[in-house]
Design a protein around this motif. Structure first.
Motif, PDB file in Angstrom:
ATOM      1  N   VAL A 158      -8.176  71.929   3.636  1.00 10.96           N
ATOM      2  CA  VAL A 158      -7.953  71.510   2.247  1.00 10.96           C
ATOM      3  C   VAL A 158      -7.191  72.588   1.486  1.00 10.96           C
ATOM      4  CG1 VAL A 158      -9.093  70.894   0.080  1.00 10.96           C
ATOM      5  CG2 VAL A 158      -9.994  70.030   2.242  1.00 10.96           C
ATOM      6  N   GLU A 159      -7.571  73.839   1.690  1.00  9.16           N
ATOM      7  CA  GLU A 159      -6.875  74.943   1.018  1.00  9.16           C
ATOM      8  C   GLU A 159      -5.404  74.988   1.422  1.00  9.16           C
ATOM      9  OE1 GLU A 159     -10.585  78.097   0.505  1.00  9.16           O
ATOM     10  OE2 GLU A 159      -9.330  78.163   2.298  1.00  9.16           O
ATOM     11  N   ALA A 160      -5.132  74.743   2.704  1.00 11.41           N
ATOM     12  CA  ALA A 160      -3.743  74.758   3.172  1.00 11.41           C
ATOM     13  C   ALA A 160      -2.939  73.616   2.548  1.00 11.41           C
ATOM     14  CB  ALA A 160      -3.715  74.662   4.697  1.00 11.41           C
ATOM     15  N   VAL A 161      -3.558  72.447   2.419  1.00 11.41           N
ATOM     16  CA  VAL A 161      -2.872  71.301   1.810  1.00 11.41           C
ATOM     17  C   VAL A 161      -2.533  71.597   0.351  1.00 11.41           C
ATOM     18  CG1 VAL A 161      -3.175  68.905   1.071  1.00 11.41           C
ATOM     19  CG2 VAL A 161      -3.859  69.595   3.373  1.00 11.41           C
ATOM     20  N   LEU A 162      -3.479  72.163  -0.381  1.00 13.78           N
ATOM     21  CA  LEU A 162      -3.236  72.485  -1.791  1.00 13.78           C
ATOM     22  C   LEU A 162      -2.179  73.578  -1.936  1.00 13.78           C
ATOM     23  CD1 LEU A 162      -6.899  72.408  -3.175  1.00 13.78           C
ATOM     24  CD2 LEU A 162      -5.138  70.652  -3.379  1.00 13.78           C
ATOM     25  N   LYS A 163      -2.219  74.556  -1.049  1.00 19.48           N
ATOM     26  CA  LYS A 163      -1.221  75.631  -1.110  1.00 19.48           C
ATOM     27  C   LYS A 163       0.174  75.097  -0.843  1.00 19.48           C
ATOM     28  CE  LYS A 163      -0.165  80.195   0.803  1.00 19.48           C
ATOM     29  NZ  LYS A 163      -0.591  81.246   1.779  1.00 19.48           N
ATOM     30  N   GLU A 164       0.276  74.190   0.126  1.00 20.64           N
ATOM     31  CA  GLU A 164       1.574  73.596   0.443  1.00 20.64           C
ATOM     32  C   GLU A 164       2.110  72.777  -0.724  1.00 20.64           C
ATOM     33  OE1 GLU A 164       3.541  70.611   3.827  1.00 20.64           O
ATOM     34  OE2 GLU A 164       1.466  71.326   4.008  1.00 20.64           O
ATOM     35  N   ALA A 165       1.194  72.182  -1.508  1.00 21.46           N
ATOM     36  CA  ALA A 165       1.606  71.391  -2.669  1.00 21.46           C
ATOM     37  C   ALA A 165       1.840  72.256  -3.902  1.00 21.46           C
ATOM     38  CB  ALA A 165       0.550  70.330  -2.973  1.00 21.46           C
ATOM     39  N   GLY A 166       1.688  73.569  -3.768  1.00 22.48           N
ATOM     40  CA  GLY A 166       1.898  74.463  -4.896  1.00 22.48           C
ATOM     41  C   GLY A 166       0.773  74.446  -5.910  1.00 22.48           C
ATOM     42  N   ILE A 167      -0.433  74.156  -5.457  1.00 19.98           N
ATOM     43  CA  ILE A 167      -1.598  74.065  -6.346  1.00 19.98           C
ATOM     44  C   ILE A 167      -2.546  75.215  -6.030  1.00 19.98           C
ATOM     45  CG2 ILE A 167      -3.581  72.658  -7.015  1.00 19.98           C
ATOM     46  CD1 ILE A 167      -1.945  70.202  -6.165  1.00 19.98           C
ATOM     47  N   THR A 168      -2.959  75.925  -7.061  1.00 18.47           N
ATOM     48  CA  THR A 168      -3.906  77.026  -6.893  1.00 18.47           C
ATOM     49  C   THR A 168      -5.236  76.636  -7.531  1.00 18.47           C
ATOM     50  OG1 THR A 168      -2.100  78.633  -6.994  1.00 18.47           O
ATOM     51  CG2 THR A 168      -4.349  79.467  -7.303  1.00 18.47           C
ATOM     52  N   PRO A 169      -6.214  76.244  -6.737  1.00 18.48           N
ATOM     53  CA  PRO A 169      -7.513  75.851  -7.305  1.00 18.48           C
ATOM     54  C   PRO A 169      -8.335  77.071  -7.697  1.00 18.48           C
ATOM     55  CG  PRO A 169      -7.600  75.716  -4.923  1.00 18.48           C
ATOM     56  CD  PRO A 169      -6.187  76.113  -5.273  1.00 18.48           C
ATOM     57  N   ASP A 170      -9.297  76.844  -8.575  1.00 19.30           N
ATOM     58  CA  ASP A 170     -10.234  77.922  -8.907  1.00 19.30           C
ATOM     59  C   ASP A 170     -11.039  78.308  -7.675  1.00 19.30           C
ATOM     60  OD1 ASP A 170      -9.313  77.801 -11.474  1.00 19.30           O
ATOM     61  OD2 ASP A 170     -10.946  76.529 -12.206  1.00 19.30           O
ATOM     62  N   PHE A 171     -11.457  77.309  -6.917  1.00 23.05           N
ATOM     63  CA  PHE A 171     -12.143  77.533  -5.648  1.00 23.05           C
ATOM     64  C   PHE A 171     -12.225  76.209  -4.903  1.00 23.05           C
ATOM     65  CE2 PHE A 171     -15.560  76.603  -8.672  1.00 23.05           C
ATOM     66  CZ  PHE A 171     -16.242  75.585  -8.024  1.00 23.05           C
ATOM     67  N   VAL A 172     -12.448  76.311  -3.599  1.00 21.58           N
ATOM     68  CA  VAL A 172     -12.696  75.152  -2.741  1.00 21.58           C
ATOM     69  C   VAL A 172     -13.960  75.456  -1.957  1.00 21.58           C
ATOM     70  CG1 VAL A 172     -11.831  73.669  -0.897  1.00 21.58           C
ATOM     71  CG2 VAL A 172     -10.231  74.671  -2.538  1.00 21.58           C
ATOM     72  N   GLU A 173     -14.943  74.558  -2.028  1.00 19.89           N
ATOM     73  CA  GLU A 173     -16.218  74.829  -1.374  1.00 19.89           C
ATOM     74  C   GLU A 173     -16.766  73.575  -0.718  1.00 19.89           C
ATOM     75  OE1 GLU A 173     -19.119  76.042  -4.230  1.00 19.89           O
ATOM     76  OE2 GLU A 173     -19.140  74.116  -5.281  1.00 19.89           O
ATOM     77  N   PHE A 174     -17.594  73.808   0.303  1.00 17.56           N
ATOM     78  CA  PHE A 174     -18.324  72.725   0.958  1.00 17.56           C
ATOM     79  C   PHE A 174     -19.713  72.669   0.351  1.00 17.56           C
ATOM     80  CE2 PHE A 174     -21.325  71.320   4.256  1.00 17.56           C
ATOM     81  CZ  PHE A 174     -20.808  70.060   4.530  1.00 17.56           C
TER      82      PHE A 174
END
Length: 517
Positions: free
Chosen positions: A53-69
């Motif tokens: 998920v982090e890789a997908v967001l990074k590729e889309a140019g999106i920086t989330p506050d955090f990604v967690e399970f």
């Protein structure tokens, strides 16, 4: 010199610190988020999915506050709603390349804006989180659903004929035919003595049904027994259907990650569902209305070249893969351990999930392996016995159908003639056995439901209520504090401090208990 022992001051300081830590999350508000959860019972999500998920967001140019399970799903907190929508589209494209057969659910959600360092300052296992807000304060959706009680009773009556046939066969009582007429079962006999014996056997063996003598309506004279469900049995069936539907709704709504959903019975055949904070109403309706069906079918051809297993026929399977499917069969795939096995299955269903009364993971006492113990009703047991009597060393497939998409959970080999109680072996671990048992039990509703009322509560109304609540608290607190300090002077100051601490600890305790406002 201190008037009290030093440890008492430490207790006060610790209480104040805990109160501050658990009160602070309530002041940060909520941020938009995207939640990824499993769209099928056979698809799993774990912590190992977070990097993807982090890789997908990074590729889309999106920086989330955090990604967690968290609690079976992955959540990504974002800065604003525009970024939230962009992230949802990116994750949907990456995880659901086939829009007609989505494997995952990508939904919009809300998460607390509390900083990560605050979440780490937990006492024992209680994480600092804000109090839950109800539908009137947070906004969300409200559904009123009606359960088709008649369908639940009809489903039970449909199984009565099989139960009657099995019982009479076990008691060696001959009959001239069994048929269903509406909500009644009519059993014909050729003589009075046999009918009397059947009456006694059915009354003792099927206590939920009421039997009486009567005409069969089919030219068989008066030598017939008419069976109907007792009124109390009908009420029990309806109550159980309602409770099972509520339980299934709870399991499905957990996929949305809704905090404190309200799912409760209203009247005798209605269920109220309130989902605070849900932004994606269409997705919520899709999940709530999901249906799953379990079917057991015989394998007609496979590619397992084992001399102990019948129906090895690579020609048929390869032909089906190329589009040449024999009549009465269907090509499906079993996915296990990362491998995909094509199977040619019969379209005839041996029994369905409606005949399943239990599926539990257990341990084989002989070789300590993992098993799934399955229990069927009388109708399912009779069908299983008939299918396996001539099917020893053949394979039988367990098929789960969700949203019209079938998937083979497992296809074990029949080792002997089976009835209403049997075991599925070959599980490599207790976790695999638990997963299979859960998938066999889960899914379908006990009775159909339809949404008869739908309301959406906007978050703006809740925000106004929260703002007015804060204003009233602030103005009231200031007025009381000023009055006490003017009237009681120094003791009024002490009283104001005590009132402040009391309010702080009250909010902290409510937050620790995850109370809903």
């Amino acid at each position: 010199m201190n008037r009290y022992a030093w440890w008492k001051y430490l207790i006060i300081a610790a209480a104040l610190l805990v109160g501050i830590v658990y009160t602070l999350p309530n002041f940060f508000g909520e941020a938009p988020a995207v939640q990824l959860s499993s769209g099928k019972s056979t698809v799993k999500i774990g912590p190992d999915t977070v990097p993807r998920v982090e890789a997908v967001l990074k590729e889309a140019g999106i920086t989330p506050d955090f990604v967690e399970f968290d609690n079976g799903s992955i959540k990504a907190r974002l800065a604003d709603t525009d970024t939230q929508l962009k992230a949802r589209d990116a994750i949907t494209r990456a995880f659901n390349p086939n829009a007609d057969d989505p494997q995952y659910i990508v939904a919009l959600n809300l998460l607390s804006r509390s900083p990560r360092w605050l979440s780490m300052m937990r006492v024992a296992v209680i994480e600092p989180r804000p109090m839950y807000l109800g539908l009137d304060l947070r906004g969300g959706v409200h559904f009123l659903m009606q359960v088709d009680m008649k369908a639940a009773v009809t489903q039970k009556v449909e199984g009565m004929a099989g139960d009657v046939r099995t019982l009479l066969r076990d008691k060696d009582i001959r009959h001239a035919g069994i048929r269903r007429d509406g909500d009644t079962i009519i059993v014909r006999f050729r003589d009075e003595a046999t009918r009397t014996a059947a009456m006694n056997a059915l009354t003792d063996g099927l206590p939920d049904e009421l039997w009486s003598n009567g005409p069969d309506g089919g030219g068989g004279g008066d030598l017939a027994l008419i069976g109907q469900l007792k009124p109390q049995s009908v009420r029990n069936i309806q109550d159980q259907a309602l409770k099972q539907n509520i339980t299934t709704l709870h399991n499905r709504i957990n996929e949305l990650g809704v905090a404190e959903p309200v799912i409760q019975q209203q009247g005798i055949d209605r269920v109220v569902v309130q989902l605070p904070g849900v932004q994606d109403t269409a997705r919520a309706k899709d999940i709530i209305g999901r249906t799953a069906t379990l079917e057991i079918r015989m394998v007609e051809a496979h590619l397992n070249n084992d001399p102990q297993v019948r129906d090895f026929n690579p020609g048929k399977v390869e032909g089906a893969i190329k589009g040449i499917v024999p009549a009465g069969t269907e090509l499906m795939y079993s996915r296990r351990d990362g491998r995909e096995e094509p199977l040619l299955l019969s379209k005839q269903v041996v029994f369905s999930g409606n005949n399943l009364t239990g599926a539990d993971a257990t341990i084989d006492q002989q070789n300590s392996g993992s098993l799934v113990s399955v229990t069927l009703d009388a109708q399912g047991g009779a069908a299983m016995r008939a299918a396996t009597r001539e099917g020893v060393k053949r394979r039988m497939a367990v098929v789960l159908i969700e949203k019209g998409k079938p998937e083979v959970l497992t296809a074990p080999t029949i080792q002997s003639e089976l009835s209403n109680r049997f075991q599925i072996s070959g599980m490599k671990s207790p976790e695999e056995a638990n997963d299979l048992a859960l998938l066999m039990r889960a899914g379908s509703l006990a009775a159909p439901m339809e949404i008869i009322e739908e309301r959406t509560v906007g978050p703006s109304l809740g925000a106004d209520n929260i703002r007015m609540g804060f204003d009233s608290l602030m103005y009231g607190f200031i007025a009381i504090s000023v009055f006490m300090m003017l009237y009681y002077l120094l003791f009024g100051v002490f009283s104001t401090i005590a009132l402040t601490v009391n309010l702080l600890l009250l909010v902290a305790v409510l937050s620790m208990l995850q109370a809903t406002l």
